[in-house]
Design a protein around this motif. Structure first.
Motif, mmCIF file in Angstrom:
data_model
loop_
_atom_site.group_PDB
_atom_site.id
_atom_site.type_symbol
_atom_site.label_atom_id
_atom_site.label_comp_id
_atom_site.label_asym_id
_atom_site.label_seq_id
_atom_site.Cartn_x
_atom_site.Cartn_y
_atom_site.Cartn_z
ATOM 1 N N LEU A 1 0.830 -1.204 0.000
ATOM 2 C CA LEU A 1 0.000 0.000 0.000
ATOM 3 C C LEU A 1 0.869 1.261 0.000
ATOM 4 C CD1 LEU A 1 -2.872 -0.863 2.539
ATOM 5 C CD2 LEU A 1 -2.994 -0.854 0.035
ATOM 6 N N ALA A 2 1.887 1.258 0.857
ATOM 7 C CA ALA A 2 2.765 2.430 0.954
ATOM 8 C C ALA A 2 3.459 2.708 -0.383
ATOM 9 C CB ALA A 2 3.793 2.220 2.060
ATOM 10 N N ALA A 3 3.830 1.638 -1.092
ATOM 11 C CA ALA A 3 4.481 1.806 -2.398
ATOM 12 C C ALA A 3 3.544 2.464 -3.407
ATOM 13 C CB ALA A 3 4.936 0.443 -2.924
ATOM 14 N N ARG A 4 2.252 2.415 -3.131
ATOM 15 C CA ARG A 4 1.256 3.038 -4.011
ATOM 16 C C ARG A 4 0.778 4.381 -3.470
ATOM 17 N NH1 ARG A 4 1.595 -2.107 -4.773
ATOM 18 N NH2 ARG A 4 0.960 -3.055 -6.774
ATOM 19 N N GLY A 5 1.472 4.884 -2.471
ATOM 20 C CA GLY A 5 1.140 6.206 -1.952
ATOM 21 C C GLY A 5 0.098 6.226 -0.855
ATOM 22 N N VAL A 6 -0.293 5.044 -0.375
ATOM 23 C CA VAL A 6 -1.274 4.980 0.709
ATOM 24 C C VAL A 6 -0.553 5.204 2.033
ATOM 25 C CG1 VAL A 6 -2.903 3.492 1.952
ATOM 26 C CG2 VAL A 6 -2.811 3.443 -0.553
ATOM 27 N N GLY A 7 -1.074 6.105 2.846
ATOM 28 C CA GLY A 7 -0.442 6.383 4.128
ATOM 29 C C GLY A 7 -1.302 7.288 4.968
ATOM 30 N N VAL A 8 -0.667 8.032 5.855
ATOM 31 C CA VAL A 8 -1.399 8.946 6.741
ATOM 32 C C VAL A 8 -2.219 9.914 5.886
ATOM 33 C CG1 VAL A 8 -1.163 10.770 8.465
ATOM 34 C CG2 VAL A 8 0.308 8.743 8.576
ATOM 35 N N GLY A 9 -3.512 9.975 6.162
ATOM 36 C CA GLY A 9 -4.410 10.828 5.397
ATOM 37 C C GLY A 9 -5.229 10.092 4.364
ATOM 38 N N THR A 10 -4.837 8.850 4.031
ATOM 39 C CA THR A 10 -5.597 8.060 3.057
ATOM 40 C C THR A 10 -6.733 7.325 3.754
ATOM 41 O OG1 THR A 10 -3.511 7.643 1.871
ATOM 42 C CG2 THR A 10 -5.429 6.338 1.221
ATOM 43 N N LYS A 11 -7.901 7.299 3.129
ATOM 44 C CA LYS A 11 -9.042 6.534 3.630
ATOM 45 C C LYS A 11 -9.267 5.351 2.686
ATOM 46 C CE LYS A 11 -10.170 10.070 6.485
ATOM 47 N NZ LYS A 11 -10.996 11.104 5.880
ATOM 48 N N VAL A 12 -9.390 4.167 3.247
ATOM 49 C CA VAL A 12 -9.526 2.949 2.450
ATOM 50 C C VAL A 12 -10.796 2.224 2.858
ATOM 51 C CG1 VAL A 12 -8.460 0.766 1.783
ATOM 52 C CG2 VAL A 12 -7.012 2.738 2.320
ATOM 53 N N GLY A 13 -11.683 1.964 1.906
ATOM 54 C CA GLY A 13 -12.879 1.177 2.170
ATOM 55 C C GLY A 13 -12.552 -0.305 2.175
ATOM 56 N N LEU A 14 -13.174 -1.038 3.088
ATOM 57 C CA LEU A 14 -12.967 -2.487 3.170
ATOM 58 C C LEU A 14 -14.329 -3.164 3.199
ATOM 59 C CD1 LEU A 14 -11.272 -5.012 3.445
ATOM 60 C CD2 LEU A 14 -10.942 -4.497 5.871
ATOM 61 N N LEU A 15 -14.616 -3.911 2.131
ATOM 62 C CA LEU A 15 -15.895 -4.598 1.940
ATOM 63 C C LEU A 15 -15.603 -6.078 1.801
ATOM 64 C CD1 LEU A 15 -19.018 -4.356 1.178
ATOM 65 C CD2 LEU A 15 -18.223 -4.284 -1.203
ATOM 66 N N CYS A 16 -15.781 -6.817 2.903
ATOM 67 C CA CYS A 16 -15.311 -8.199 2.916
ATOM 68 C C CYS A 16 -15.992 -8.964 4.048
ATOM 69 C CB CYS A 16 -13.792 -8.206 3.122
ATOM 70 S SG CYS A 16 -13.032 -9.840 3.181
ATOM 71 N N PRO A 17 -16.381 -10.231 3.806
ATOM 72 C CA PRO A 17 -16.920 -11.046 4.895
ATOM 73 C C PRO A 17 -15.802 -11.538 5.817
ATOM 74 C CG PRO A 17 -16.801 -12.339 2.891
ATOM 75 C CD PRO A 17 -16.365 -10.937 2.524
ATOM 76 N N ASN A 18 -16.169 -12.287 6.840
ATOM 77 C CA ASN A 18 -15.179 -12.798 7.796
ATOM 78 C C ASN A 18 -14.387 -13.962 7.196
ATOM 79 O OD1 ASN A 18 -16.408 -11.022 9.545
ATOM 80 N ND2 ASN A 18 -16.536 -12.467 11.246
ATOM 81 N N VAL A 19 -13.248 -13.622 6.633
ATOM 82 C CA VAL A 19 -12.280 -14.614 6.165
ATOM 83 C C VAL A 19 -10.941 -14.238 6.775
ATOM 84 C CG1 VAL A 19 -13.503 -15.150 4.017
ATOM 85 C CG2 VAL A 19 -11.851 -13.262 4.058
ATOM 86 N N PRO A 20 -10.015 -15.205 6.896
ATOM 87 C CA PRO A 20 -8.728 -14.873 7.533
ATOM 88 C C PRO A 20 -8.020 -13.677 6.911
ATOM 89 C CG PRO A 20 -8.980 -17.248 7.410
ATOM 90 C CD PRO A 20 -10.141 -16.655 6.646
ATOM 91 N N ALA A 21 -8.129 -13.518 5.593
ATOM 92 C CA ALA A 21 -7.432 -12.414 4.931
ATOM 93 C C ALA A 21 -7.942 -11.048 5.359
ATOM 94 C CB ALA A 21 -7.537 -12.561 3.416
ATOM 95 N N PHE A 22 -9.137 -10.994 5.932
ATOM 96 C CA PHE A 22 -9.647 -9.710 6.442
ATOM 97 C C PHE A 22 -8.659 -9.141 7.454
ATOM 98 C CE2 PHE A 22 -13.604 -7.117 7.064
ATOM 99 C CZ PHE A 22 -13.136 -6.291 8.065
#
Length: 524
Positions: free
Chosen positions: A59-80
């Protein structure tokens, strides 16, 4: 003012990742952290931490960091767990989205949260893609964990081998998560919870919820909901238990996982308690490993709690909290047989409360014996939210200048600090533990050409569980059935938001200012 009987616990001023994973020794690193309840695949703490760090690095390599908001749409699986903690480890903020949401509901949350990344799984991709397209989120910002053409996958991102970034932020002010809540009324709002909020609530739970590293904890409660997020994804991990995931509730599968994986702690919402108490299928499975059934998200009836405890020969407890309190405020201690199981128990460590007369604004007196008179529950502590995102007025309505959160719930307290929730001021409906905002359903009902006016309240079904009930005023000379009303709503909302009961009336009772008088509807 009332204060917890538990001594204050230390709340480290560190990010939630460091708090959960920073002090594991070699022996603990090789213990099982997460079990896929469906397949039985196991992930050790060492593997989980490695995956989190690699995902944060990608994520950081793609510019994601402090100030970025990320949506997470996922059921209960270990990868969550990998993705959720990877987002936070990168310094970004996660807004977790109900897996049952429609494309419009997904888009509305992403837009309100100001998220420009979305992470999902292929079964949920159609809704996610439609939402992303509406908001202009590019395909390379829509990660599909299990892979889909044209989108980054979790395997690809972990395979890039990027080291986790060095991020610096103040845990007391930096937003970790933005779950959505209706508060006491209105449409869902982004609840600003900091790293300190999450760390605090995990630390506070440890004094009351006695999970150990030898326990296996069933995770059927969704991780996107604050209850599952804090108590399962964070607290159970901090206690070094093994977390057994289940993507959605299905009674035979639920019972199979408990029996085969020997889960000792099972966190539920009250509708599951109804099945455990009454359904004949329960007798066909070995439930002997279950030590504790812990209920939250909505009130659990004391008689129902006793029936579950007797049938499974286990301890049944409940707690109380809100998204706005990260969420846990009260819990019934497992080892306290003297605490009424119909109560929500005692205040957690580091937590204060007041019970306030809603008419006079004064504190209700705590009696020398028995229960107090009822009043609105106010709470204060390190688990209380910073406020609602971009909603200063709604924040001020809920959270006063002295840090007291006005819950909208009506409570009593005994002389020895045991609280009961007896009613609520707030309009919010709790259907199977999920929040349903009447205002949203009312606005939707008014779009129907044959409906002149409408109001929605919570009403009990045959099992005593709260369901959304619509009171509908037909347009003059219009023919309209209850089934038509329910079908109209069902086609436009997530399953938990469906209207389950309909009553036609001549007029919706309202105050002189136009506010719906829900208390008058409750006597129908």
């Amino acid at each position: 003012m009332l204060r917890s009987d538990y001594p204050d616990v230390e709340i480290p001023q560190i990010p939630i990742f460091d708090y959960l994973f920073g002090d594991l020794d070699d022996a603990m690193l090789d213990r099982v952290a997460i079990v896929d309840g469906t397949s039985g695949a196991e992930t050790s703490y060492r593997q989980l931490i490695g995956q989190i760090e690699l995902f944060a690095g990608a994520l950081a390599a793609r510019g994601v960091g402090v100030g970025t908001k990320v949506g997470l749409l996922c059921p209960n699986v270990p990868a969550f767990a990998t993705v959720f903690h990877g987002i936070l480890r990168a310094g970004a903020t996660a807004t977790t989205i109900n897996s049952l949401y429609t494309a419009d509901e997904i888009a509305n949350q992403l837009e309100d949260a100001e998220a420009d990344w979305l992470i999902t799984v292929s079964p949920l991709l159609p809704g996610a893609k439609a939402a992303a397209d509406r908001l202009g989120i590019a395909d390379d910002h829509l990660i599909v964990m299990d892979g889909a053409e044209g989108h980054p996958s979790l395997r690809e991102l972990l395979g890039e081998g990027h080291a986790a970034p060095d991020v610096v932020f103040d845990p007391a002010t930096h937003l970790a998560v933005l779950p959505y809540s209706s508060g006491t009324t209105g449409r869902p709002k982004g609840v600003m919870l900091t790293h300190r909020n999450l760390v605090a609530n995990v630390a506070q739970c440890a004094s009351t919820i006695s999970i150990t590293p030898d326990d296996r904890v069933l995770a059927v409660l969704p991780f996107f909901h604050i209850y599952g997020m804090t108590v399962l994804l964070n607290f159970a991990v901090r206690m070094r238990a093994a977390l057994v995931t289940m993507p959605k509730f299905d009674l035979p599968e639920f019972l199979r996982i408990i029996a085969e994986h020997r889960t000792s702690w099972v966190f539920i919402a009250p509708p599951i308690a109804v099945a455990l108490a009454k359904h004949p299928l329960v007798d066909q499975y070995d439930m002997s490993a279950v030590k504790v059934i812990f209920s939250g998200a909505a009130p659990l009836d004391g008689t129902l709690a006793s029936a579950v405890g007797e049938r499974l020969d286990c301890v049944v407890c409940q707690g109380y909290g809100m998204t706005e309190t990260s969420p846990v405020v009260h819990a019934v201690p497992v080892d306290r047989d003297d605490v009424d199981r119909a109560s929500v128990g005692m205040l957690l460590a580091n937590t204060e409360a007041r019970i306030v007369d809603s008419e006079t604004g004064t504190d209700v007196e705590v009696p020398a014996d028995g229960q107090s008179e009822p009043g609105e529950l106010w709470v204060r502590g390190p688990q209380v939210m910073v406020g609602y995102l971009n909603r200063p007025d709604a924040t001020a309505d809920m959270l006063d200048a002295d840090g007291w959160l006005h819950t909208g719930d009506i409570a009593t307290v005994t002389h020895d600090g045991v609280f009961r929730i007896v009613d609520r001021l707030k309009e919010l409906i709790k259907y199977k533990g999920y929040q349903v905002a009447p205002a949203i359903l009312e606005a939707l009902l008014l779009e129907h050409p044959k409906i002149a006016d409408a109001a929605v309240i919570g009403a009990d079904d045959e099992d005593g569980q709260e369901v959304p009930k619509a009171f509908v005023v037909r347009q003059p000379d219009a023919e309209l059935t209850a089934d038509e009303v329910m079908g109209f709503v069902a086609s436009r909302v997530a399953p938990h938001e469906k209207v389950r009961q309909v009553e036609f009336i001549e007029a919706i009772p309202k105050s002189s200012s136009g506010k719906i008088l829900r208390k008058d509807l409750r006597v129908h």
